[in-house]
Design a protein around this motif. Structure first.
Motif, PDB file in Angstrom:
ATOM      1  N   VAL A  19       0.838  -1.202   0.000  1.00 54.12           N
ATOM      2  CA  VAL A  19       0.000   0.000   0.000  1.00 54.12           C
ATOM      3  C   VAL A  19       0.875   1.255   0.000  1.00 54.12           C
ATOM      4  CG1 VAL A  19      -1.878  -1.183   1.205  1.00 54.12           C
ATOM      5  CG2 VAL A  19      -0.187   0.094   2.541  1.00 54.12           C
TER       6      VAL A  19
ATOM      7  N   TRP B 163       1.744   2.842   6.801  1.00 44.03           N
ATOM      8  CA  TRP B 163       0.582   2.365   7.554  1.00 44.03           C
ATOM      9  C   TRP B 163       0.943   2.324   9.040  1.00 44.03           C
ATOM     10  CZ3 TRP B 163      -4.125   0.497   5.347  1.00 44.03           C
ATOM     11  CH2 TRP B 163      -5.029  -0.027   6.266  1.00 44.03           C
TER      12      TRP B 163
ATOM     13  N   PHE C 272      -5.783  -5.624  10.016  1.00 47.33           N
ATOM     14  CA  PHE C 272      -4.517  -5.331   9.337  1.00 47.33           C
ATOM     15  C   PHE C 272      -3.333  -5.481  10.288  1.00 47.33           C
ATOM     16  CE2 PHE C 272      -7.587  -3.090   6.686  1.00 47.33           C
ATOM     17  CZ  PHE C 272      -7.126  -3.338   5.399  1.00 47.33           C
TER      18      PHE C 272
ATOM     19  N   ALA D 177      -3.577  -8.446   5.458  1.00 46.42           N
ATOM     20  CA  ALA D 177      -4.989  -8.075   5.599  1.00 46.42           C
ATOM     21  C   ALA D 177      -5.825  -9.332   5.744  1.00 46.42           C
ATOM     22  CB  ALA D 177      -5.451  -7.277   4.383  1.00 46.42           C
TER      23      ALA D 177
ATOM     24  N   ARG E 139      -9.513  -3.743  -0.966  1.00 46.47           N
ATOM     25  CA  ARG E 139      -9.142  -2.635  -1.854  1.00 46.47           C
ATOM     26  C   ARG E 139      -9.821  -1.331  -1.430  1.00 46.47           C
ATOM     27  NH1 ARG E 139     -10.143  -5.140  -7.765  1.00 46.47           N
ATOM     28  NH2 ARG E 139      -9.331  -3.095  -8.414  1.00 46.47           N
TER      29      ARG E 139
ATOM     30  N   HIS F  27     -11.216  -0.709   1.662  1.00 44.46           N
ATOM     31  CA  HIS F  27     -10.837  -0.342   3.023  1.00 44.46           C
ATOM     32  C   HIS F  27      -9.455   0.324   3.065  1.00 44.46           C
ATOM     33  CE1 HIS F  27     -13.802  -2.826   5.699  1.00 44.46           C
ATOM     34  NE2 HIS F  27     -14.342  -1.742   5.173  1.00 44.46           N
ATOM     35  N   THR F  28      -8.519  -0.155   2.252  1.00 45.40           N
ATOM     36  CA  THR F  28      -7.197   0.504   2.225  1.00 45.40           C
ATOM     37  C   THR F  28      -7.311   1.901   1.621  1.00 45.40           C
ATOM     38  OG1 THR F  28      -6.706  -0.666   0.156  1.00 45.40           O
ATOM     39  CG2 THR F  28      -5.813  -1.615   2.177  1.00 45.40           C
ATOM     40  N   GLN F  29      -8.141   2.036   0.594  1.00 42.90           N
ATOM     41  CA  GLN F  29      -8.379   3.368  -0.004  1.00 42.90           C
ATOM     42  C   GLN F  29      -8.989   4.304   1.045  1.00 42.90           C
ATOM     43  OE1 GLN F  29     -11.949   3.860  -2.250  1.00 42.90           O
ATOM     44  NE2 GLN F  29     -10.944   5.035  -3.880  1.00 42.90           N
TER      45      GLN F  29
ATOM     46  N   HIS G 186      -4.506   4.757   2.252  1.00 45.08           N
ATOM     47  CA  HIS G 186      -3.338   3.984   1.813  1.00 45.08           C
ATOM     48  C   HIS G 186      -3.772   2.984   0.736  1.00 45.08           C
ATOM     49  CE1 HIS G 186      -0.889   5.498   5.156  1.00 45.08           C
ATOM     50  NE2 HIS G 186      -1.925   5.257   5.950  1.00 45.08           N
TER      51      HIS G 186
ATOM     52  N   ILE H  24      -3.981   0.425  -2.479  1.00 49.92           N
ATOM     53  CA  ILE H  24      -3.049  -0.620  -2.911  1.00 49.92           C
ATOM     54  C   ILE H  24      -2.322  -0.180  -4.186  1.00 49.92           C
ATOM     55  CG2 ILE H  24      -2.875  -3.010  -3.739  1.00 49.92           C
ATOM     56  CD1 ILE H  24      -5.280  -3.663  -1.943  1.00 49.92           C
TER      57      ILE H  24
END
Length: 310
Positions: free
Chosen positions: A178, A182, A218, A232, A243, A245-247, A251, A253
């Motif tokens: 990512v 983090w 995470f 994850a 995809r 949740h990271t956005q 952060h 992917i």
């Protein structure tokens, strides 16, 4: 004589039990459009134990199904996976027994054909294992996601695996590269997700208070300059969950063409990041006999090498 041209009375066995009638007919009547299958069920031409049933009826062992003669129009043969794809699939099998197999799916290969895709993993595996009557995907991975993909070889195993997935008893663990650093304190993201259909017909998932509950855990694996390799673990199983949740966390992917940072993705391509850096690294679940099954697919060499250069 073509069996599709005569009335057939077929008995459901224990392996076929539990399937929806429409899906069972689709398997039996190769090449017959879904619309036609629904039509013959609705008209009562298909009967189970002499009674009318609905398409969603789930067949039971011992059911006798009347299948009417159905004319199949001549269609252009579907494209078949070429030999190189089949060889790659064979070499990607991590584990196989009489009940199921686990494949380390390559990035860029869809799990099944459709929507402009001639073929996918399941069509390739059926070509490789022509003697297996029931070869079915247990779950799915996005086309550009690599890693552990579970495929059942028997209906009974498919039913069992679907049941433990519904109950949340399969652990699916992913690794992702990512953008940014983090925080080690950020152990989970809980944000409801909702599917939207934009004008182009492409499905987009967004965080929305009216969406379905979604939770991902995470853990930081390693820091790199301006990037983080994270683990994850989705607790719920929503479409594009990791995809999005990271956005949402700020952060996205690396290499994500739908939810990522497009400008940064372009810059990182020159460094070797030319794919979605999301990988299904591990599956853990209990087999019917109580044995714990734990399998891992290492992070692809292309990603490892690019990270090492940083």
């Amino acid at each position: 004589m073509n069996p599709n041209q005569t009335v057939q009375y077929l008995t459901i066995d224990s392996e076929q039990a539990g399937q929806r009638l429409d899906n069972w007919l689709t398997t039996r009547l190769k090449g017959v459009p879904k619309g036609k299958i629904y039509r013959i069920i609705r008209k009562g031409e298909v009967r189970v134990n002499k009674a009318r049933v609905k398409p969603e009826y789930r067949v039971v062992a011992g059911d006798i199904v009347r299948v009417p003669p159905v004319r199949v129009s001549q269609t252009t043969p579907k494209a078949q996976p070429h030999q190189k794809v089949l060889q790659d699939l064979e070499q990607s099998i991590l584990y196989e027994d009489s009940q199921f197999l686990v494949l380390n799916k390559p990035s860029g290969l869809a799990v099944h054909g459709g929507s402009g895709i001639s073929y996918g993993v399941i069509e390739g595996l059926r070509k490789l294992r022509p003697n297996i009557k029931s070869l079915e995907l247990v779950h799915r991975l996005d086309r550009d996601t690599s890693g552990c993909l579970l495929v059942a070889k028997r209906r009974s195993m498919l039913r069992y695996l679907h049941e433990i997935i519904r109950e949340g008893h399969i652990d699916k663990i992913y690794q992702a590269v990512v953008l940014g650093r983090w925080s080690k304190r950020r152990k989970q993201i809980s944000a409801p997700l909702r599917k939207n259909e934009p004008r182009a017909g492409e499905r987009i998932v967004k965080v929305d208070p009216e969406g379905k509950q979604a939770l991902t855990e995470f853990e930081v694996i390693q820091y790199y300059p301006e990037l983080t390799l994270v683990q994850a673990k989705p607790i719920t199983g929503r479409t594009h969950q990791i995809r999005v949740h990271t956005q949402y966390a700020g952060h996205p992917i690396v290499g994500d063409e739908k939810y990522g940072d497009f400008a940064v993705n372009r810059q990182l391509k020159s460094k070797g990041f030319n794919r979605l850096c999301l990988h299904a690294a591990q599956l853990i679940f209990e087999l019917p006999d109580g044995t714990l099954f734990n399998i891992e697919a290492p992070l692809p060499e292309s990603i490892q090498q690019t990270l090492a250069q940083l």
